[in-house]
Write a protein that holds these residues in place. Sequence first.
Motif: not given
Length: 486
Positions: A17-22, A113-115
């Motif tokens: 849901l909150l992607h690893t940032g670029s 959706i991930g931790r």
Amino acid sequence: MSSRENSGLEDGLRKPLLHTGSWYKMGMGSRQSSIMSSSAQMIRESISIFLCVFIVALGPIQFGFTCGYSNPTQSDIINDLGLTISEFSVFGSLANVGAMVGAIASGQIAEYIGRKGSLMIAAIPNIIGWLAISFAKDSSFLFMGRLLEGFGVGIISYTVPVYIAEIAPQNLRGSLGSVNQLSVTIGIMLAYLLGMFLHWRVLAVLGILPCTLLIPGLFFIPESPRWLAKMGLNEDFETSLQVLRGFETDISIEVNEIKRSVASSTKRTTIRFSELQRRRYWYPLMLGIGLLVLQQLSGINGVLFYSSNIFKSAGISSDKAATFGLGAIQVVVTGITTSLVDKAGRRVLLIVSSAMMTMSSFLVAIAFYLEDVLPEKSRFILGIMSLVGLVILVIGFSLGLGAIPWIIMSEILPVNIKSLAGSVATLFNWLTASIVTMTANLLMTWSTGGTFTIYALVSAFTVVFVKIWVPETKGRTLEEIQWSFR
């Protein structure tokens, strides 16, 4: 779209849901050109790990603030809204009801959706709940707000220890895992301290701050690499692990260990109860449930929720100040515990903790038994005796039984059943907490000495339980711990 992403969609997988940032990947791209000494690299790694833990620790602070809120506000809320004692008791217990619902959902949400996404989901109802309480004109808004808070807290109580365990290197996992309980105690202490000076509505408004800060903070930390690996998101998995370990660290061995661990696990986000019935999962599941249930049966929630009344009945006049003192002691001792978990080990601290709680509960019980026997002039001595007993009880709990069951639960559950098994263990913890909280007042009305005798016997059984069944997990990787149960 790549073939890997297509297959991921076909399998029903979801991106975080909150992607690893670029910006992480930019750091990855430039790592070859940067030159860092080994000491500077250790500092870089520590900063990355501690930043992650510091941000997610806002969740347990919210957890603690919710638990501590009802203690200093009871009389003011009852007077302002015209509630009965029973209505306020319902208000207090609804947090546990909401937490049980949150606990049931927590594992599947964190798996789907991930931790980080799970913590985002938890933060929103917490904020709405505190606002509902702060503007409440009658019991209905009060109850709704408390339920929403509890739901968020139930998710937080599972997700934070799991996230910390999954990102931490093995030599720091115990210490960093203890930060979860340290943050809970800080939240409780803040509620006790601010509740001595602030109106209950203002205190409720302040309750939104931890989650309000948590939401933007989640965008600056990586997702759990083990969850990413389980979902088949290999590029994101390696990026996340590299950020956590430092851009110059060779992560190839750890990458291979994690890949080997998740290779046999399913990528499905839905786990069935029937899978928990497999014999190899019984032992870690029973250990996780057993420790989290015994943590609550020690009576700590009954003691903390009703400490003001206990102090009053023991003849201590400044009950709110004494209650705040207990909260402060919890914070200090839990802080000390964070430095001991990876040195002394989990088992030793659990045994020492439970033994101290056994002795202190018996001491408080004796003080209340003697209250009916000794003359009135001896009451002051008995008050001091019960105060000393409660202080030792809180110190004992903070030394091990508060933090370590959550650490061990997050370490021993295999990755392929962690979502459901962790939810079940967390549910049992909250169910037991509800029973203890609801029965503490009744038991103390029946016999305060008898109540603490029961708590002492449970703590004594915990010593036996730990000595016989709980393995030492210090200094081992999560994969090594989980393979040992096969």
